[in-house]
Design an enzyme around this catalytic site. Structure first.
Site, PDB file in Angstrom:
ATOM      1  N   CYS A  14      65.154 -19.181   4.695  1.00 33.51           N
ATOM      2  CA  CYS A  14      63.759 -19.819   4.968  1.00 33.51           C
ATOM      3  C   CYS A  14      63.475 -20.816   3.711  1.00 33.51           C
ATOM      4  O   CYS A  14      64.220 -21.481   2.601  1.00 33.51           O
ATOM      5  CB  CYS A  14      62.667 -18.417   4.867  1.00 33.51           C
ATOM      6  SG  CYS A  14      63.177 -17.681   5.932  1.00 33.51           S
ATOM      7  N   ARG A  39      68.600 -25.907   6.241  1.00 32.64           N
ATOM      8  CA  ARG A  39      68.686 -24.876   5.981  1.00 32.64           C
ATOM      9  C   ARG A  39      68.365 -24.239   7.259  1.00 32.64           C
ATOM     10  O   ARG A  39      68.949 -23.012   7.522  1.00 32.64           O
ATOM     11  CB  ARG A  39      67.344 -23.949   4.555  1.00 32.64           C
ATOM     12  CG  ARG A  39      67.856 -24.505   3.621  1.00 32.64           C
ATOM     13  CD  ARG A  39      67.000 -24.352   2.592  1.00 32.64           C
ATOM     14  NE  ARG A  39      66.827 -22.930   2.384  1.00 32.64           N
ATOM     15  CZ  ARG A  39      67.729 -22.113   1.323  1.00 32.64           C
ATOM     16  NH1 ARG A  39      68.190 -23.439   0.292  1.00 32.64           N
ATOM     17  NH2 ARG A  39      67.623 -21.125   1.138  1.00 32.64           N
ATOM     18  N   TRP A  86      62.830 -18.967   9.190  1.00 34.61           N
ATOM     19  CA  TRP A  86      63.937 -18.856  10.824  1.00 34.61           C
ATOM     20  C   TRP A  86      63.696 -17.266  10.692  1.00 34.61           C
ATOM     21  O   TRP A  86      64.207 -16.389  10.078  1.00 34.61           O
ATOM     22  CB  TRP A  86      65.313 -19.003   9.865  1.00 34.61           C
ATOM     23  CG  TRP A  86      65.966 -19.315  10.865  1.00 34.61           C
ATOM     24  CD1 TRP A  86      65.338 -18.530  12.269  1.00 34.61           C
ATOM     25  CD2 TRP A  86      67.469 -18.929  11.400  1.00 34.61           C
ATOM     26  NE1 TRP A  86      66.990 -18.661  13.212  1.00 34.61           N
ATOM     27  CE2 TRP A  86      67.628 -18.882  12.398  1.00 34.61           C
ATOM     28  CE3 TRP A  86      68.335 -19.663  10.024  1.00 34.61           C
ATOM     29  CZ2 TRP A  86      69.183 -19.306  12.893  1.00 34.61           C
ATOM     30  CZ3 TRP A  86      69.465 -19.676  10.706  1.00 34.61           C
ATOM     31  CH2 TRP A  86      69.753 -19.225  11.982  1.00 34.61           C
ATOM     32  N   ASN A 112      61.201 -15.601   1.074  1.00 32.04           N
ATOM     33  CA  ASN A 112      62.656 -15.670   1.775  1.00 32.04           C
ATOM     34  C   ASN A 112      63.154 -13.960   1.384  1.00 32.04           C
ATOM     35  O   ASN A 112      63.541 -13.607   0.286  1.00 32.04           O
ATOM     36  CB  ASN A 112      63.381 -16.863   1.154  1.00 32.04           C
ATOM     37  CG  ASN A 112      64.922 -16.971   1.478  1.00 32.04           C
ATOM     38  OD1 ASN A 112      65.365 -16.399   2.706  1.00 32.04           O
ATOM     39  ND2 ASN A 112      65.171 -17.897   0.840  1.00 32.04           N
ATOM     40  N   GLY A 113      63.862 -13.811   2.424  1.00 37.85           N
ATOM     41  CA  GLY A 113      64.852 -12.816   2.537  1.00 37.85           C
ATOM     42  C   GLY A 113      63.757 -11.423   3.081  1.00 37.85           C
ATOM     43  O   GLY A 113      63.575 -11.833   4.675  1.00 37.85           O
ATOM     44  N   GLU A 483      90.310 -21.802  11.061  1.00 38.49           N
ATOM     45  CA  GLU A 483      88.890 -23.386  10.836  1.00 38.49           C
ATOM     46  C   GLU A 483      88.485 -23.977  11.775  1.00 38.49           C
ATOM     47  O   GLU A 483      87.428 -25.041  11.825  1.00 38.49           O
ATOM     48  CB  GLU A 483      89.460 -23.783   9.721  1.00 38.49           C
ATOM     49  CG  GLU A 483      88.676 -24.961   9.241  1.00 38.49           C
ATOM     50  CD  GLU A 483      86.478 -24.236   8.770  1.00 38.49           C
ATOM     51  OE1 GLU A 483      85.993 -25.230   8.721  1.00 38.49           O
ATOM     52  OE2 GLU A 483      86.690 -22.757   9.125  1.00 38.49           O
ATOM     53  N   LYS A 487      84.975 -24.888  13.589  1.00 41.38           N
ATOM     54  CA  LYS A 487      84.031 -26.206  13.785  1.00 41.38           C
ATOM     55  C   LYS A 487      83.680 -26.277  15.171  1.00 41.38           C
ATOM     56  O   LYS A 487      82.992 -27.350  15.118  1.00 41.38           O
ATOM     57  CB  LYS A 487      85.203 -27.479  13.157  1.00 41.38           C
ATOM     58  CG  LYS A 487      85.625 -26.653  11.789  1.00 41.38           C
ATOM     59  CD  LYS A 487      84.102 -27.629  10.600  1.00 41.38           C
ATOM     60  CE  LYS A 487      83.116 -26.541  10.403  1.00 41.38           C
ATOM     61  NZ  LYS A 487      83.738 -25.186  10.090  1.00 41.38           N
ATOM     62  N   GLU A 490      81.289 -23.799  16.173  1.00 39.63           N
ATOM     63  CA  GLU A 490      79.992 -23.218  15.958  1.00 39.63           C
ATOM     64  C   GLU A 490      78.893 -25.302  16.441  1.00 39.63           C
ATOM     65  O   GLU A 490      77.423 -24.871  15.217  1.00 39.63           O
ATOM     66  CB  GLU A 490      79.874 -23.256  14.378  1.00 39.63           C
ATOM     67  CG  GLU A 490      80.198 -24.045  13.393  1.00 39.63           C
ATOM     68  CD  GLU A 490      80.772 -24.008  11.807  1.00 39.63           C
ATOM     69  OE1 GLU A 490      80.052 -22.830  11.541  1.00 39.63           O
ATOM     70  OE2 GLU A 490      81.732 -24.292  11.710  1.00 39.63           O
ATOM     71  N   HIS A 506     102.461 -12.042  23.972  1.00 40.60           N
ATOM     72  CA  HIS A 506     101.146 -10.977  24.093  1.00 40.60           C
ATOM     73  C   HIS A 506      99.832 -10.869  23.911  1.00 40.60           C
ATOM     74  O   HIS A 506      99.096 -10.263  24.088  1.00 40.60           O
ATOM     75  CB  HIS A 506     100.942 -10.390  21.996  1.00 40.60           C
ATOM     76  CG  HIS A 506     102.480 -10.082  21.658  1.00 40.60           C
ATOM     77  ND1 HIS A 506     103.706  -9.380  21.438  1.00 40.60           N
ATOM     78  CD2 HIS A 506     103.324 -11.216  20.607  1.00 40.60           C
ATOM     79  CE1 HIS A 506     104.877  -9.611  21.068  1.00 40.60           C
ATOM     80  NE2 HIS A 506     104.712 -10.551  19.956  1.00 40.60           N
ATOM     81  N   LYS A 599      72.801 -22.099   6.183  1.00 40.12           N
ATOM     82  CA  LYS A 599      73.585 -22.732   4.916  1.00 40.12           C
ATOM     83  C   LYS A 599      74.074 -21.319   4.632  1.00 40.12           C
ATOM     84  O   LYS A 599      75.563 -22.098   4.526  1.00 40.12           O
ATOM     85  CB  LYS A 599      72.850 -23.686   4.892  1.00 40.12           C
ATOM     86  CG  LYS A 599      74.367 -24.485   3.502  1.00 40.12           C
ATOM     87  CD  LYS A 599      75.456 -25.251   4.044  1.00 40.12           C
ATOM     88  CE  LYS A 599      75.682 -25.963   3.409  1.00 40.12           C
ATOM     89  NZ  LYS A 599      77.074 -26.108   4.192  1.00 40.12           N
TER      90      LYS A 599
END
Length: 604
Positions: A14, A39, A86, A112-113, A483, A487, A490, A506, A599
């Site tokens: 948040c 965020r 959020w 926030n939390g 990676e 990318k 997401e 396999h 983030k």
């Protein structure tokens, strides 16, 4: 607007912003909320304090949408706090948006939390007659303060007693009608004070107030700050009460313009192009510091790299670089899994934690586990003054500047650059490593130029309607493939998955159908083997996209990158960053704010 909620706990990233001073606060709060949009959030609100009035405006939606309905620019006051929330669970309602009020409408808070003991606290408060308007855990904080105000003492003392009862994580701001101050406290979630000539800010992140001041005070764990128009006092939250402490004033080196999009439509593309500069900055480290850290790594009995998400992939790349360059073995563990490895930790063990923000919960928990065992902790981080910098014995800064886009681009390559430099330093080749990284600016410039971007946009047009994309590599190109897959999925929401080339036989080959795209990462070291794997896929109808120094008849689409030796993981990932960006844009996704992502994750 939805009116039902199941179970709701307030989440991770948040955005929090507060201002008290001589200027009109609402425009500053509105601006700050917009700077914190990256965020991730689903609702927004502001509490205005002036004279004997405390007014709250809040609703579900984006900042501009809610502002258009409620007008966050009125009333004109000199004190206000704002919040972009959020939620992790449940539907969204106006009642569950922040700020939250107490029963008397005299106290407002933003949080926030997660308050882990909110159920027992709420039960106790209800038994004392408190009436709740929302189903969030955060609202109890306002009621706790209200209850504590019945005792003697100041507003900040009541806040301190209330905060001391909270279990879990929090960054919280509290204001009260008739009080010209903001009380802020943190435990496990970031909170920073901005010192301006016309007043003072408190926020969850520096970009919220960066246009107004570069002077900041970083709050430590269990700190409580009392912020007025002309002063900032910091106290430690302790069982015995409040103990005044002194926190140093820092000057942020970040450029205000770097936190703006400029000519770019999205931060993601802007930050991809900034790698021309950020890789060079990452390499411009103090040689004595790097070599001192290199010696610590070399003499350690057991070295662990710890990270999450893209930082974890950087750790994996680093393990290959340390093996190849420095002949040094390191263990790589996900931050969330690291506590399960605590039995291996000794005083001689070295843990290297890697994080963009320095506030990632799982990484910080890993660090605390290591410290409990007496292990030494080093870190690679982008944010000076973050929790990770304070909890590490030593740290290296990436110097990448603010990364506003939720997905990591420039900070990922900065992390690899620093790991590469450390590996060279362990091998006694610091200058060679620095020279090779410095040279990359020319390569990265061409990889991010308009002509390359146009080529990758054409590829994105071919792939935008695909359901699956596979990425394969061998050696250091394997974590690069991991990676790359991250990318793509997401930001574009296309399912992407990475495999080591040798693992195809396999089981993975069963997934290949006619036209299935596969991105193949080729360098001089893995060329023969990985091209053989690509041929297996092509034989089964796969569409082969080669990222390679040389073209090959196997490729259906070729992206040229130069051979750069141990720096290959940097140059190979950049084209996929650009590809992922265009896939997102062509599919109507917001690359800066992917759905369901934040983030930094500051809770479990």
């Amino acid at each position: 607007m939805l009116i039902k909620v199941k179970i709701l706990k307030d989440n991770t990233m948040c955005g929090i912003i507060g201002y008290v001073g001589s200027k009109n606060a609402p425009p500053l709060i509105l601006e700050g909320l917009k700077h914190l949009e990256y965020r991730g959030y689903d609702s927004v609100g502001v509490a205005f304090v002036g004279g004997d009035a405390l007014i709250v405006k809040k609703d579900v939606g984006k900042v501009d949408e809610v502002h258009g309905r409620l007008n966050f620019l009125e009333p004109a006051v000199n004190l206000a706090i704002g919040h972009s929330r959020w939620a992790t669970h449940g539907n969204l309602t106006q009642e569950n948006a922040h700020p939250h009020l107490d029963c008397s409408n005299e106290v407002a808070i933003v949080h926030n939390g997660i308050v882990e003991n909110y159920q027992e606290l709420k039960k106790e408060l209800v038994s004392k007659g408190h009436v709740f308007r929302s189903e969030t855990d955060s609202e109890i904080i306002a009621h706790l303060i209200e209850e504590e105000m019945k005792e003697s003492g100041t507003f900040e003392e009541a806040c301190a007693r209330a905060f001391s009862k909270l279990e879990g994580t929090f960054a919280v701001l509290a204001v009260r009608k008739g009080e010209n101050k903001i009380v802020g406290a943190r435990k496990g979630s970031p909170l920073v004070v901005g010192i301006a000539e016309h007043g003072n800010f408190v926020a969850s992140d520096i970009p919220a107030f960066l246009p107004h001041t570069k002077k900041v005070v970083y709050l430590h764990e269990h700190d409580l700050a009392v912020v007025t128009p002309s002063s900032v006092e910091v106290f430690r939250l302790e069982r015995e009460g409040l103990r005044k402490v002194v926190r140093p004033l820092h000057t942020v080196e970040w450029d205000v313009e770097k936190a703006k999009k400029g000519e770019f439509e999205h931060f993601m593309l802007k930050e991809i192009t900034e790698q021309v500069e950020t890789i060079r900055k990452a390499a411009a480290q103090d040689r004595k510091l790097v070599e001192r850290i290199a010696k610590e790594i070399d003499k350690a009995f057991g070295v662990f790299f710890v990270g999450c998400g893209s930082s974890y992939h950087a750790c994996l790349v680093g393990s290959y670089l340390f093996s190849k360059i420095a002949n040094k073995h390191v263990n790589v563990v996900l931050g969330s899994e690291f506590p399960h490895y605590k039995h291996f930790l000794k005083k001689e063990t070295l843990v290297i934690a890697i994080s963009q923000s320095g506030e990632t919960y799982d990484v910080l928990e890993a660090v605390r586990v290591a410290k409990e065992k007496g292990s030494k902790v080093l870190s690679i981080v982008n944010v000076m003054g973050s929790s990770l910098t304070r909890e590490s014995d030593e740290f290296l800064l990436m110097h990448a500047g603010p990364e506003i886009c939720v997905v990591a681009t420039k900070t990922y390559t900065s992390q690899i650059a620093l790991l590469d430099l450390l590996a060279h330093a362990i091998a006694g080749k610091f200058e060679e490593g620095k020279r090779k990284l410095t040279y990359l600016w020319n390569v990265v410039y061409h990889l991010t130029a308009a002509t390359t971007r146009e080529l990758l946009k054409k590829l994105a047009e071919k792939l935008k309607d695909k359901e699956h994309i596979f990425c394969i590599g061998r050696g250091v190109m394997y974590p690069t493939a991991m990676e790359a897959a991250l990318k793509i999925k997401e930001v574009s929401y296309i399912h992407a998955e990475a495999f080591a080339g040798g693992e195809l036989k396999h089981g993975t080959l069963a997934l290949i159908e006619e036209g299935t795209p596969c991105i193949v990462f080729v360098d001089e070291e893995n060329e023969k083997e990985i091209l053989s794997n690509a041929a297996e896929i092509k034989t089964r109808g796969g569409y082969i996209i080669g990222i390679s120094p040389k073209n090959n008849e196997i490729f259906d689409f070729w992206i040229k990158v130069p051979e750069c030796g141990t720096e290959n993981p940097i140059v190979h990932i950049i084209p996929v960053q650009i590809l992922a960006y265009y896939l997102a844009v062509l599919r109507g996704c917001d690359p800066d704010k992917p759905r369901n992502l934040a983030k930094t994750i500051t809770v479990k």
